[in-house]
Design a protein around this motif. Structure first.
Motif, mmCIF file in Angstrom:
data_model
loop_
_atom_site.group_PDB
_atom_site.id
_atom_site.type_symbol
_atom_site.label_atom_id
_atom_site.label_comp_id
_atom_site.label_asym_id
_atom_site.label_seq_id
_atom_site.Cartn_x
_atom_site.Cartn_y
_atom_site.Cartn_z
ATOM 1 N N VAL A 391 0.844 -1.195 0.000
ATOM 2 C CA VAL A 391 0.000 0.000 0.000
ATOM 3 C C VAL A 391 0.879 1.246 0.000
ATOM 4 C CG1 VAL A 391 -0.184 0.081 2.529
ATOM 5 C CG2 VAL A 391 -1.958 1.133 1.135
ATOM 6 N N ILE A 392 0.447 2.256 -0.745
ATOM 7 C CA ILE A 392 1.119 3.544 -0.770
ATOM 8 C C ILE A 392 0.211 4.582 -0.131
ATOM 9 C CG2 ILE A 392 2.004 5.406 -2.242
ATOM 10 C CD1 ILE A 392 2.932 3.353 -4.210
ATOM 11 N N VAL A 393 0.774 5.376 0.752
ATOM 12 C CA VAL A 393 0.025 6.434 1.427
ATOM 13 C C VAL A 393 0.373 7.772 0.789
ATOM 14 C CG1 VAL A 393 -0.457 7.570 3.624
ATOM 15 C CG2 VAL A 393 0.080 5.121 3.579
ATOM 16 N N ALA A 394 -0.647 8.550 0.453
ATOM 17 C CA ALA A 394 -0.460 9.901 -0.063
ATOM 18 C C ALA A 394 -1.519 10.804 0.559
ATOM 19 C CB ALA A 394 -0.567 9.931 -1.586
ATOM 20 N N ARG A 395 -1.216 12.056 0.607
ATOM 21 C CA ARG A 395 -2.145 13.018 1.198
ATOM 22 C C ARG A 395 -3.421 13.111 0.367
ATOM 23 N NH1 ARG A 395 -0.830 19.490 1.403
ATOM 24 N NH2 ARG A 395 -2.843 20.177 2.288
ATOM 25 N N GLY A 396 -4.591 13.177 1.044
ATOM 26 C CA GLY A 396 -5.853 13.257 0.321
ATOM 27 C C GLY A 396 -6.785 14.333 0.828
ATOM 28 N N VAL A 427 -3.940 4.578 -0.356
ATOM 29 C CA VAL A 427 -4.851 5.070 0.671
ATOM 30 C C VAL A 427 -4.422 6.475 1.047
ATOM 31 C CG1 VAL A 427 -5.428 2.775 1.531
ATOM 32 C CG2 VAL A 427 -3.514 4.022 2.549
ATOM 33 N N LEU A 428 -5.298 7.207 1.710
ATOM 34 C CA LEU A 428 -5.094 8.644 1.895
ATOM 35 C C LEU A 428 -4.914 9.023 3.358
ATOM 36 C CD1 LEU A 428 -7.898 9.865 -0.549
ATOM 37 C CD2 LEU A 428 -5.481 9.421 -1.062
ATOM 38 N N SER A 429 -4.005 9.952 3.573
ATOM 39 C CA SER A 429 -3.870 10.567 4.891
ATOM 40 C C SER A 429 -4.625 11.887 4.892
ATOM 41 C CB SER A 429 -2.398 10.807 5.238
ATOM 42 O OG SER A 429 -1.856 11.871 4.457
ATOM 43 N N SER A 430 -5.034 12.312 6.073
ATOM 44 C CA SER A 430 -5.645 13.631 6.229
ATOM 45 C C SER A 430 -4.553 14.574 6.684
ATOM 46 C CB SER A 430 -6.774 13.574 7.264
ATOM 47 O OG SER A 430 -7.334 14.858 7.460
#
Length: 580
Positions: A391-396, A427-430
């Motif tokens: 999984v890759i996390v990026a800002r959303g 998936v997204l970080s806040s």
């Protein structure tokens, strides 16, 4: 660490024994007629109906899922009504009915133990009228072929390579499974036995050099060795070989964001019914549809588009029907039989009317949605992507200037092609934190001794770093700004500094980078970002540092100015920017 993928479930349909048309994949549900009917309490007629549609069951091979839309009893009889789904292998599932609506509640997915064709029988008994039935034939396979060719063009001195990451056969038949590669130039076909995903990318069997100019069709076949037609899968690729090595710079530019997405799709995908056309375009197998009004839901959709083998298209999700030109493109490239349209986000993002319109045309519609953007990304990861190991996390989050999307744009093609063997979800970080569900999901992917999690951008990296025990268990790409971050992702994407194609989109608006990013994912190339009127030095250095045959500019001159477009062309020594 690559994740294994599921087999394709071929469905054939038959007529039910008692008055009902059975629905195959992609067809409209049918209800029974001419059957004795129960009456509701107000003496109105309520039909007892049976219909079953079968689709592949997600992340597992040999798995079938039953869609019982169209199966119902009179609500007043729902408590006493019984339903049975006989899977044809000696196992049955109980079907229950909603007491308010009378609609059938589909049972859990069913896993078969061996490949073959099974007759599935649905029986519904409302306790008052004669039972009604519906049946279908399910042909399940024990193999999945997922091949990718390194380039669509080559010279007589540069080999093309084949990747089989993500292909899988069940252990029961792995020893007898055979993979064959016909390079299309009358040389001896390459073949090997066993699980193709275990063949190393460096194996010479997966590399081939053509000796004569021409256009060749490379055909890959995976056969489980059991002698069943349903257990043989093929994929084909077209390669043009020429000594002409000049670089092309092409711009995809429509009057609107929707038009630009259509130009990209038309460039890549053949008309339905054509496996590979004269332009080398292949037929799409699915479409990912998202709103063009906002960015959050589509950020996680780029890897899904690559996995599903189709474009990412945008429509005005606030309308009750799909944009006419977008609908026409869906119908041009996607056959209704066996095809899925994935809708991203809830009906506030893409209206229920749009879903109903597309479903009414005969397509299988799967909406991937959650209560918010973060939950929607999780649903895409878990359901649409089959819960991959990486999984890759990026800002959303929205961001102060409504531009919190930039890092995720560059992450899409990387997730779809490189990280985790090219089968990773986003998936997204806040900003620099997580909602509880996303934090739990990412935490579950952190494993000692391996890196199954990556973060793109400073905020996402801070969020992952805040998870207790995460130190050393994830990788990250963080630059001084969005342009530097995208360049770092491209560097990780291209360790050898080579790509058949690279893409450039504005980093200040999302639409062109989403549809363009899905295209770059499908051609195994990175997506770089630029400001509309100034080419960042990070982006310029990434372009000049990459050996490529084609640079794609996504968006018109309001998104990327003519000056910047010409500057990009000059970097690769091209005088004229052509049309995509």
């Amino acid at each position: 660490m690559a994740r294994k993928r599921l087999s394709t479930l071929a469905i054939t349909t038959t007529l039910a024994a008692v008055g009902v048309g059975v629905v195959g994949a992609g067809a409209a549900n049918a209800a029974t007629t001419n059957t004795p009917l129960a009456h509701s309490q107000d003496n109105t007629v309520a039909k007892t109906t049976a219909a079953v549609k079968l689709t592949d069951g997600g992340a597992n091979l040999l798995t079938a899922t039953a869609d019982l839309t169209g199966t119902a009893v009179d609500p007043t009889l729902a408590t006493a009504a019984t339903g049975t789904l006989d899977w044809g292998d000696g196992n049955t599932s109980t079907v229950k009915f909603d007491q308010k609506t009378g609609a059938a509640i589909a049972p859990d997915a069913h896993a078969y133990t061996a490949a073959g064709t099974y007759k599935v029988l649905l029986t519904v008994n409302d306790g008052t009228n004669p039972a009604v039935t519906a049946n279908a034939s399910a042909s399940v396979a024990d193999i999945y072929l997922n091949a990718a060719l390194s380039a669509k063009s080559a010279t007589k001195t540069s080999p093309v390579t084949l990747a089989l990451t993500g292909s899988v056969v069940t252990k029961a038949v792995a020893a007898g499974a055979k993979t064959t590669v016909d390079w299309g130039d009358k040389t001896t076909a390459t073949s090997f036995t066993g699980d193709p995903s275990l063949i190393k990318a460096s194996d010479p069997k997966l590399s081939h050099t053509f000796t004569t100019d021409g256009t060749y069709t490379v055909k890959v076949t995976l056969d489980d060795g059991q002698g069943q037609v349903t257990s043989t899968q093929t994929q084909s690729f077209t390669v043009t070989v020429s000594d002409k090595t000049g670089v092309q710079v092409l711009r995809a530019a429509g009057d609107t964001r929707y038009d630009t997405g259509l130009i990209i799709s038309q460039h890549q995908w053949a008309n339905q019914g054509v496996t590979t056309d004269a332009q080398g375009r292949q037929q799409a197998k699915a479409i990912v549809l998202s709103t063009g009004n906002a960015f959050p839901d589509a950020l996680a959709g780029v890897p899904l588009a690559k996995k599903a083998q189709g474009p990412l298209l945008l429509t005005d999700g606030l309308q009750n029907t799909t944009n006419p030109a977008v609908l026409a493109e869906i119908q041009r490239i996607l056959p209704t039989k066996g095809s899925t349209v994935y809708i991203l986000g809830g009906d506030q993002a893409v209206s229920a009317g749009i879903e109903s319109q597309i479903s009414g045309l005969g397509y299988t519609v799967q909406r991937l949605a959650g209560a918010d953007r973060y939950a929607t990304a999780l649903d895409i990861a878990k359901v649409g992507m089959g819960d991959p190991s990486h999984v890759i996390v990026a800002r959303g989050d929205e961001g102060a200037n409504h531009d919190g999307f930039a890092d995720a744009l560059a992450a899409g093609p990387y997730a779809a092609n490189v990280f985790g063997g090219g089968n990773s979800a986003i998936v997204l970080s806040s900003f620099n934190t997580f909602d509880p569900a996303t934090k739990a999901y990412v935490t579950g992917k952190l494993h000692a001794g391996q890196q199954d999690v990556a973060s793109v951008g400073g905020q996402a990296t801070t969020a992952v770093g805040s998870i207790t025990g995460s130190k050393g268990l994830y990788s990250s790409a963080v630059g001084a700004d969005r342009y530097a971050t995208a360049a770092k992702v491209a560097a990780a994407f291209l360790p050898a500094g080579k790509a058949d194609q690279i893409g450039v989109a504005t980093g200040l608006k999302f639409p062109d980078a989403l549809t363009g990013g899905a295209y770059m994912a499908s051609v195994d190339g990175p997506l770089l970002l630029t400001a509309p009127s100034v080419l960042p030095v990070y982006t310029a250095n990434a372009i000049t540092g990459t050996t490529t045959q084609q640079v794609n500019i996504f968006g018109g001159d309001q998104a990327i100015s003519t000056t910047v477009g010409n500057e990009i062309a000059a970097l690769v020594k091209v005088a004229t920017v052509g049309k995509f």
